[in-house]
Design an enzyme around this catalytic site. Structure first.
Site, PDB file in Angstrom:
ATOM      1  NE  ARG A 119      -4.199   1.631   0.604  1.00 33.01           N
ATOM      2  CZ  ARG A 119      -5.190   1.763  -0.284  1.00 33.01           C
ATOM      3  NH1 ARG A 119      -5.070   1.286  -1.508  1.00 33.01           N
ATOM      4  NH2 ARG A 119      -6.300   2.373   0.059  1.00 33.01           N
ATOM      5  CB  THR A 418      -8.340  -0.877  -8.729  1.00 32.93           C
ATOM      6  OG1 THR A 418      -8.276   0.254  -7.926  1.00 32.93           O
ATOM      7  CG2 THR A 418      -7.415  -1.912  -8.198  1.00 32.93           C
ATOM      8  CB  THR A 436      -5.189   0.529  -7.033  1.00 31.21           C
ATOM      9  OG1 THR A 436      -5.994   1.696  -7.147  1.00 31.21           O
ATOM     10  CG2 THR A 436      -4.499   0.586  -5.678  1.00 31.21           C
ATOM     11  CD  GLU A 438      -9.004   5.987  -4.940  1.00 30.23           C
ATOM     12  OE1 GLU A 438      -9.630   4.914  -4.841  1.00 30.23           O
ATOM     13  OE2 GLU A 438      -9.561   7.067  -5.166  1.00 30.23           O
ATOM     14  CD  GLU A 457      -4.643   3.819  -3.645  1.00 33.01           C
ATOM     15  OE1 GLU A 457      -5.809   3.481  -3.486  1.00 33.01           O
ATOM     16  OE2 GLU A 457      -4.047   3.726  -4.733  1.00 33.01           O
ATOM     17  CG  ASP A 460      -8.703   4.913  -0.958  1.00 35.10           C
ATOM     18  OD1 ASP A 460      -9.584   5.528  -1.565  1.00 35.10           O
ATOM     19  OD2 ASP A 460      -8.279   3.801  -1.332  1.00 35.10           O
ATOM     20  CB  SER A 484      -7.027  -0.844   0.622  1.00 34.47           C
ATOM     21  OG  SER A 484      -7.418  -1.467  -0.581  1.00 34.47           O
ATOM     22  N   GLY A 506     -13.070  -0.074  -5.915  1.00 32.38           N
ATOM     23  CA  GLY A 506     -13.158   0.660  -4.651  1.00 32.38           C
ATOM     24  C   GLY A 506     -13.855  -0.188  -3.600  1.00 32.38           C
TER      25      GLY A 506
HETATM   26  N1  GLU Z   1      -8.341   2.901  -3.665  1.00 30.42           N
HETATM   27  C1  GLU Z   1      -9.164   1.738  -3.660  1.00 30.42           C
HETATM   28  C2  GLU Z   1      -8.799   0.795  -2.567  1.00 30.42           C
HETATM   29  O1  GLU Z   1      -7.668   0.616  -2.298  1.00 30.42           O
HETATM   30  C3  GLU Z   1      -9.049   0.981  -4.912  1.00 30.42           C
HETATM   31  C4  GLU Z   1      -9.439   1.830  -6.031  1.00 30.42           C
HETATM   32  C5  GLU Z   1     -10.468   1.227  -6.830  1.00 30.42           C
HETATM   33  O2  GLU Z   1     -10.690   0.026  -6.839  1.00 30.42           O
HETATM   34  O3  GLU Z   1     -11.078   1.999  -7.504  1.00 30.42           O
HETATM   35  O4  GLU Z   1      -9.632   0.207  -1.981  1.00 30.42           O
END
Ligand code: GLU
Length: 608
Positions: A119, A418, A436, A438, A457, A460, A484, A506
């Site tokens: 991450r 992602t 990802t 993000e 990121e 988040d 995440s 997400g």
């Molecule tokens: N930032 C998201 C996460 O880590 C992932 C981004 C996405 O899937 O759009 O959960």
């Protein structure tokens, strides 16, 4: 940089580029020197069955890159890194070396599941006010397209750690197919064109991004060839010098300069806030290697990603709750969906309250995935009356049956992009890896001359506590990792590998993986159909999101009669998976339609 495939059209972008140069629009001079077109992409299929190993990703060129490594005797980890590097070329808005991700690995010899948490991390100088301006939270879009949202990338360190721990090839070797793809280019499809068009407004404000992705000032045409020679050189440099080039070398220096002074076109009028990232932050970066989350479900062992992702705990908790409510294979479709939505609602209430970066927060991973806690939550599920969201979290430290006290923490907004890949080799090793930057297009900021976009990121994190007065474990902090939802999941049966799945999307990642799992395990759907089935996503919000096929079905009314409230979401997730069939063959599965369909491949296809 773009060229069209048909000879007749090949001149057009050059002319457009020349005109753009004359007009002063940012187009790389280097673009004019390249005329060759990409080889047509390999055929796309959502299903492949055979021997020798398997790759499933959203993109045919990327799956082919992984397959090439498997064919040459590389293992699943080598192939996963090759696939990821190729996705960095063909899916640059979803993942790449400017971002992070979570890598879950099944070792066929030891039958153990191991993980890498790659991450992104906040700068060491970040405080909980990272996204506040005079005490007020920044507008989300302003935060996204800024240096402020860029975390220290974890992807190069993830690839390096995976290869050193379990791989059999050096980084330079496995980067080769992606390097070639970046140099020769890939064929633009409708998904890529649309993602570019959706981002064009902000991309054009950053000349390095515009040069790469808006040839002639416009999104590339479907069927044209997009090249990224800068990224080819970056991969070459990484291969030659190792990841120190990022975490203490020239790529890192460029990255830091870009974050600290986002290179905007001065005529654009855009004020992209600078970030505080330093070379010291890069040097301090390390991946984490937490034990996977684990639960048992109907004779299977389910392994997932531990915090800093909330994926593993939320899925394990939901499965534990569902198992306590009886056999989902034996109920009608409405009751199945009702229970799935309610278990997900409850798991999200708890995820929102309790999950943050375990390096800086007390995170009750074991308690959240315990049977005792699930028992205290399962009694909230009513087959005939949906709960109301936002639902209050439970207390995993002191589980009280059916407790509803406490203050609810709604699910904050997360991007829905992602990309996920699943890879297996002839020795039986398996990788489920989601990575990802993000949002689609990340921060929108390309590191000039390096060919990759930087992540956003850090958005988040919660900008402010989601429930005023209640501790929020997902506030920013120095060197902290934002929570995440990424959920690469590996399932064993009788101690041996059964299947692996994962998805982008997400916070919907959790529901997509959970629903796909249940479709397959409880409802008996073949993996490819379990992935294709229409999705519903309940994340402790007032309304559950439904894809159109469910929205338009009778099930919607039947579930409304049971208290569910719905709104539409045109498309949720883009899953892939691999499965070991009882006869030992591999099955690779991807989307049939979503995101333009995915790409499943095996080394030696079985004759139909
Ligand atoms: N930032 C998201 C996460 O880590 C992932 C981004 C996405 O899937 O759009 O959960």
């Amino acid at each position: 940089m773009v060229r069209t495939r048909s000879p007749r059209r090949r001149q057009l972008p050059v002319l457009a580029a020349t005109a753009a140069l004359v007009a002063g629009v940012g187009v790389a001079p280097g673009a004019l020197a390249q005329a060759a077109t990409a080889a047509p992409p390999p055929a796309k299929s959502p299903l492949a069955i055979g021997n020798g190993g398997a790759v499933a990703s959203v993109d045919a060129d990327a799956s082919a890159a992984g397959l090439e490594v498997l064919r040459k005797g590389g293992n699943a980890v080598d192939a996963a890194v090759a696939t990821a590097a190729a996705l960095g070329v063909t899916e640059p808005y979803s993942g790449g070396i400017g971002g992070g991700g979570y890598f879950v690995y099944y070792n066929a010899k030891s039958h153990k599941v191991l993980t890498i948490d790659g991450r992104e991390r906040a700068p060491l100088t970040a405080g909980r006010d990272l996204f506040l301006d005079h005490g007020k939270p920044l507008a989300f879009d302003d935060a996204v397209t800024s240096g402020l949202s860029v975390g220290v990338p974890g992807t190069p360190a993830t690839w390096d750690t995976a290869l050193r721990s379990w791989g059999s090839r050096p980084l330079a070797d496995v980067l080769k197919p992606a390097e070639r793809l970046a140099r020769k280019g890939f064929t633009v499809d409708e998904t890529f064109r649309k993602q570019t068009a959706d981002n064009a407004k902000r991309f054009k404000d950053f000349p390095a991004t515009a040069r790469l992705f808006l040839p002639g000032g416009k999104p590339p045409a479907v069927g044209s060839t997009l090249k990224n020679p800068d990224l080819a050189r970056t991969y070459q440099l990484l291969g030659r010098k190792g990841i120190g080039a990022v975490y203490g070398g020239e790529i890192g220096r460029d990255l830091v300069r870009t974050v600290r002074k986002p290179p905007v076109d001065p005529r654009s009028g855009r004020n992209a806030r600078p970030g505080g990232l330093t070379e010291r932050d890069l040097r301090a970066y390390t991946v984490q290697r937490p034990a996977p989350t684990h639960t048992t479900y109907r004779g299977r062992d389910v392994y997932g990603m531990a915090p800093s992702s909330s994926g593993g705990t939320a899925i394990a908790e939901a499965l534990n709750i569902l198992q306590k409510r009886g056999n989902l294979g034996k109920v009608d479709q409405v009751t199945y969906l009702q229970r799935y939505l309610e278990a997900s609602r409850i798991a999200f209430a708890d995820r929102n309250r309790w999950i943050g970066d375990p390096a800086q927060e007390k995170v009750p991973t074991t308690a959240l995935t315990s049977q005792r806690f699930a028992a205290s939550r399962a009694c909230l599920v009513d087959d005939h009356q949906a709960l109301t969201s936002p639902l209050a979290p439970g207390d995993p430290y002191h589980p009280a049956p059916c407790a509803r006290q406490g203050r609810p923490a709604p699910t904050p907004y997360e991007g829905q992009q992602t990309t996920h890949m699943t890879v297996a080799d002839k020795w039986g090793n398996v990788v489920a890896y989601t990575f990802t930057i993000e949002q689609t297009g990340g921060s929108g900021i390309t590191v000039p001359g390096r060919g990759f976009l930087l992540n956003n990121e850090l958005t988040d994190f919660s900008f402010v506590p989601v429930t005023p007065g209640v501790h929020d474990p997902n506030l920013p902090g120095p060197g902290k990792r934002p929570r995440s939802s990424i959920s690469p999941t590996i399932v064993l049966r009788h101690g041996k590998f059964d299947f692996a799945i994962g998805s982008p999307g997400g916070a919907t990642i959790i529901t997509t993986v959970l629903q796909t799992f249940l479709n397959h395990v409880d409802r008996g759907m073949p993996l490819v159909d379990a992935i294709a089935a229409p999705r519903a996503s309940q994340r402790n919000a007032a309304a559950t999101e439904l894809e159109p096929a469910l929205w338009n079905s009778r099930l919607r009314g039947q579930l409304q009669d049971r208290g569910q409230v719905f709104k539409q979401n045109p498309e949720i997730g883009a899953a892939t998976g691999v499965q070991r069939l009882p006869d030992g063959r591999w099955l690779a599965a991807a989307e049939k339609v979503r995101r333009g369909g995915g790409s499943a491949m095996v080394v030696s296809p079985a004759r139909r």
